[in-house]
Enzyme design. Structure first.
Site, PDB file in Angstrom:
ATOM      1  N   CYS A  80      45.995  30.869  53.887  1.00 37.73           N
ATOM      2  CA  CYS A  80      46.960  31.967  53.861  1.00 37.73           C
ATOM      3  C   CYS A  80      48.206  31.569  53.051  1.00 37.73           C
ATOM      4  O   CYS A  80      48.115  31.455  51.842  1.00 37.73           O
ATOM      5  CB  CYS A  80      47.275  32.383  55.295  1.00 37.73           C
ATOM      6  N   HIS A 129      41.938  32.938  58.287  1.00 39.40           N
ATOM      7  CA  HIS A 129      42.351  31.797  59.105  1.00 39.40           C
ATOM      8  C   HIS A 129      41.195  31.155  59.861  1.00 39.40           C
ATOM      9  O   HIS A 129      40.884  31.558  60.985  1.00 39.40           O
ATOM     10  CB  HIS A 129      43.393  32.266  60.132  1.00 39.40           C
ATOM     11  N   GLU A 138      41.269  28.328  61.315  1.00 34.47           N
ATOM     12  CA  GLU A 138      41.801  27.606  62.480  1.00 34.47           C
ATOM     13  C   GLU A 138      41.954  28.537  63.690  1.00 34.47           C
ATOM     14  O   GLU A 138      42.112  28.060  64.818  1.00 34.47           O
ATOM     15  CB  GLU A 138      43.139  26.927  62.140  1.00 34.47           C
TER      16      GLU A 138
END
Lengths: 92, 240
Positions: B86, B203, B205
């Site tokens: 990002c 994302h 994560e």
């Protein structure tokens, strides 16, 4: 010497501008049918010291290329003027 | 595996990234404050998402000049893996470590939802554990994820296999409806020419534990280990 720079950062014509499109649509919705295209850019004002106008131009060009504009998607142009002098002694 | 997580003023996905690396993948991970520039003791670098410097001027425009980015440049030149997530992707593009630029979403709205990604190449440290064509379900959360690259460069990236992830529908098709932000050719992630530096808008994560709605993000991190193992095997057997 001190200079005042005014810088315009604009999108390259090949890059789509959704903000501009939305602004154009909003203007037409307000009754301004005559508007056909809007592009949204950035305007910056900057003061800088330099030994000469040439030096000021060169340094400013670097600043634009390195930070103020993203050369992948933006163009820039600037104007330089000598900063107005405020001292009563009248130095140029 | 020892991973650096650079942190800029305004980064806000650093803790999630650290959690994924340290507690889910169970690797060593360290936060590196943006003023530190030595990253050579790490095996990989993952630049987290957020709003470094408030996205002032342009997202990532100021962060790219932080001392840590000199370290990232040096680290990338050593051939080791660098992932930008990002805002990390935005910073890598501004730094010239990845081609193209990220712009305001074409719908002008912040997009915060899950999307489908298709893996376009497994020849990167962040897709090596997946299969070409595999679909991953990952969340996006961005206002400036609209990937732009000029026509000529775009053709080159496609030909060179530098497109890593693409936005697709559940059937794996890169349709306009599946494109959340207007990115050219539905591009969600790209790699550099050497393919060790990758940037992606979604994302991973935030998708490492099924409790979060998807654990597909694990594939991205597991790929790092796979890639490093392959690299070591290659070195052992004398491959280039």
């Amino acid at each position: 010497m001190q200079f005042v720079a005014t810088i315009h950062v604009t999108l390259k014509s090949s890059v789509l501008d959704p903000q501009g499109t939305t602004v154009a649509r909003s203007l037409r919705a307000l009754g301004y049918d005559e508007v056909s295209r809007v592009r949204v850019g950035k305007y910056l004002e900057l003061r800088l010291d330099a030994q000469s106008r040439d030096e000021a131009e060169q340094r400013l060009d670097e600043m634009c290329h390195r930070l103020l504009a993203n050369p992948v998607i933006e163009n820039y142009r600037f104007e330089l003027a000598a900063a107005p002098v405020k001292e009563a002694g009248g130095q140029a | 595996m020892k991973v650096a997580v650079p942190v800029f003023p305004g980064s806000n996905c650093d803790a999630d990234t650290y959690h994924a690396l340290r507690h889910v993948m169970e690797w060593q991970a360290e936060y590196v404050w943006h003023r530190q520039s030595d990253l050579l003791r790490f095996d990989a670098v993952v630049i987290p998402g957020g709003f470094s410097y408030g996205d002032y001027l342009r997202a990532g425009a100021i962060a790219r000049f932080s001392p840590v980015m000199e370290g990232v440049r040096e680290f990338a030149a050593s051939g080791r893996p660098v992932l930008g997530i990002c805002n990390g992707f935005q910073i890598l593009c501004e730094a010239g470590l990845l081609p193209g630029a990220l712009r305001t979403n074409d719908r002008l709205r912040f997009q915060c939802r899950h999307v489908w990604l298709r893996v376009e190449t497994v020849e990167t440290p962040f897709s090596a554990a997946a299969e070409a064509g595999q679909l991953l379900r990952l969340p996006i959360a961005h206002g400036e994820g609209n990937y732009y690259v000029g026509d000529d460069e775009h053709k080159r990236l496609e030909a060179e296999g530098q497109i890593v992830f693409r936005y697709v529908d559940a059937g794996g098709r890169p349709t306009e409806a599946a494109n959340p932000n207007g990115s050219v050719a539905n591009i969600a992630g790209v790699a550099n020419g050497e393919r060790n530096v990758v940037g992606m808008m979604p994302h991973p994560e935030r998708a490492v534990e099924s409790l979060l709605g998807s654990a597909d993000g694990r594939q991205v991190f597991a790929s790092m280990l796979r890639w490093l193992e392959r690299a070591r095997e290659g070195a052992l057997h004398g491959d280039a």
